[in-house]
Design a protein around this motif. Structure first.
Motif, mmCIF file in Angstrom:
data_model
loop_
_atom_site.group_PDB
_atom_site.id
_atom_site.type_symbol
_atom_site.label_atom_id
_atom_site.label_comp_id
_atom_site.label_asym_id
_atom_site.label_seq_id
_atom_site.Cartn_x
_atom_site.Cartn_y
_atom_site.Cartn_z
ATOM 1 N N UNK A 144 0.730 -1.125 0.319
ATOM 2 C CA UNK A 144 -0.406 -0.282 -0.349
ATOM 3 C C UNK A 144 0.744 0.918 0.380
ATOM 4 N N UNK A 145 2.045 1.278 0.974
ATOM 5 C CA UNK A 145 2.537 2.361 1.107
ATOM 6 C C UNK A 145 3.602 2.864 -0.213
ATOM 7 N N UNK A 146 3.568 1.831 -0.810
ATOM 8 C CA UNK A 146 4.838 1.807 -2.259
ATOM 9 C C UNK A 146 2.975 2.400 -3.283
ATOM 10 N N UNK A 147 2.597 1.861 -3.381
ATOM 11 C CA UNK A 147 1.792 2.486 -4.559
ATOM 12 C C UNK A 147 1.058 3.075 -4.250
ATOM 13 N N UNK A 148 0.435 3.826 -2.678
ATOM 14 C CA UNK A 148 0.437 4.907 -2.288
ATOM 15 C C UNK A 148 1.324 6.794 -3.272
ATOM 16 N N UNK A 149 2.869 6.371 -2.857
ATOM 17 C CA UNK A 149 3.966 6.992 -3.458
ATOM 18 C C UNK A 149 4.106 7.434 -4.575
ATOM 19 N N UNK A 150 4.395 5.937 -5.424
ATOM 20 C CA UNK A 150 4.377 5.945 -6.621
ATOM 21 C C UNK A 150 3.110 6.732 -7.515
ATOM 22 N N UNK A 151 1.984 6.141 -6.918
ATOM 23 C CA UNK A 151 0.655 7.130 -7.757
ATOM 24 C C UNK A 151 0.446 8.437 -7.640
ATOM 25 N N UNK A 152 1.046 8.587 -6.295
ATOM 26 C CA UNK A 152 1.272 10.731 -6.782
ATOM 27 C C UNK A 152 2.431 10.902 -8.111
ATOM 28 N N UNK A 153 3.021 10.294 -7.581
ATOM 29 C CA UNK A 153 3.574 10.550 -8.818
ATOM 30 C C UNK A 153 3.556 10.707 -10.757
ATOM 31 N N UNK A 154 2.369 9.769 -10.623
ATOM 32 C CA UNK A 154 1.737 9.721 -11.528
ATOM 33 C C UNK A 154 1.921 8.030 -12.530
ATOM 34 N N UNK A 155 2.498 7.226 -11.151
ATOM 35 C CA UNK A 155 2.895 6.134 -12.243
ATOM 36 C C UNK A 155 2.717 4.642 -11.513
ATOM 37 N N UNK A 156 2.378 3.675 -11.709
ATOM 38 C CA UNK A 156 2.124 2.117 -11.578
ATOM 39 C C UNK A 156 0.227 2.141 -11.247
ATOM 40 N N UNK A 157 -0.304 1.373 -10.381
ATOM 41 C CA UNK A 157 -1.892 0.789 -10.039
ATOM 42 C C UNK A 157 -3.032 2.232 -10.174
ATOM 43 N N UNK A 158 -1.705 3.157 -9.185
ATOM 44 C CA UNK A 158 -2.745 4.042 -8.474
ATOM 45 C C UNK A 158 -2.585 5.337 -8.700
ATOM 46 N N UNK A 159 -1.461 5.854 -10.159
ATOM 47 C CA UNK A 159 -1.642 6.481 -10.454
ATOM 48 C C UNK A 159 -2.808 7.774 -10.361
ATOM 49 N N UNK A 160 -2.705 8.631 -10.240
ATOM 50 C CA UNK A 160 -3.992 9.681 -10.824
ATOM 51 C C UNK A 160 -3.935 10.930 -11.703
ATOM 52 N N UNK A 161 -4.572 10.879 -12.100
ATOM 53 C CA UNK A 161 -4.951 10.627 -13.985
ATOM 54 C C UNK A 161 -5.279 12.667 -13.792
ATOM 55 N N UNK A 162 -4.424 13.348 -14.711
ATOM 56 C CA UNK A 162 -4.478 15.197 -14.205
ATOM 57 C C UNK A 162 -6.236 15.263 -14.773
ATOM 58 N N UNK A 163 -6.380 16.181 -14.261
ATOM 59 C CA UNK A 163 -7.248 16.282 -14.425
ATOM 60 C C UNK A 163 -7.336 18.291 -15.472
ATOM 61 N N UNK A 164 -8.363 18.145 -16.508
ATOM 62 C CA UNK A 164 -8.713 18.815 -17.526
ATOM 63 C C UNK A 164 -9.450 20.024 -16.562
ATOM 64 N N UNK A 165 -9.228 21.301 -17.317
ATOM 65 C CA UNK A 165 -10.033 22.470 -17.080
ATOM 66 C C UNK A 165 -10.660 22.695 -17.670
ATOM 67 N N UNK A 166 -11.713 23.106 -17.084
ATOM 68 C CA UNK A 166 -12.759 24.007 -18.943
ATOM 69 C C UNK A 166 -12.531 25.549 -19.172
#
Length: 166
Positions: A144-166
């Motif tokens: 879990x901590x590893x997935x969270x860490x890399x997800x915050x960097x946009x890497x791996x299965x927990x990567x957060x998708x960039x939000x688009x602005x209107x």
């Protein structure tokens, strides 16, 4: 006289054998251990000495096209371990021929800033003639901590998708 010549020959052979073994390249495990010690000490010069001129190119996103392969790997290590004052703890090591696979834990200021205590993964390092020829880190995304860490960097299965602005 014959005794003296035979004794000299035996001593000479022993000395030559000792000198040859002293000049032998360190084992892959010894080179990897030297890397961990140097990385934990922040000793980039020592790390540079361990990397072969013909090292395989790192896939680190921070590498620029004008960097040669050793510079790219050094940049990766400096950015991910040395600059954030990381500390590597080796949990398990396996050696198969010239490949060292080490399960490790990395604690760093960067991990803490992201909100985790540590990350887990494996270094898979090919070492030949006492030098690193290839170096890959494989994050343990099941942790879990590893997935969270890399997800915050946009890497791996927990990567957060960039939000688009209107």
């Amino acid at each position: 006289m014959l005794k003296y010549s035979l004794r000299s020959c035996i001593y000479g052979t022993i000395l030559l054998g000792s000198a040859a073994s002293a000049l032998a390249a360190p084992s892959p495990a010894e080179v990897f251990n030297s890397y961990v010690i140097a990385a934990n000490a922040g000793d980039m010069a020592a790390i540079r000495e361990l990397i072969a001129a013909d090292v395989e190119r790192s896939d680190f996103v921070g590498c620029r096209p004008e960097m040669d392969n050793p510079s790219c790997l050094l940049h990766y290590i400096e950015t991910t371990v040395v600059t954030p004052k990381g500390h590597i703890s080796v949990l398990n090591t396996q050696v198969a021929g010239d490949v060292v696979t080490a399960t490790l834990e990395l604690r760093s200021a960067l991990a803490k800033r992201i909100g985790v205590e540590r990350i887990l993964g494996q270094d898979i390092v090919r070492i030949s003639d006492g030098q690193i020829k290839a170096f890959h880190f494989i994050p343990n995304f099941a942790d879990e901590p590893t997935a969270v860490f890399f997800g915050s960097l946009g890497i791996g299965p927990r990567a957060t998708a960039p939000t688009s602005r209107p």
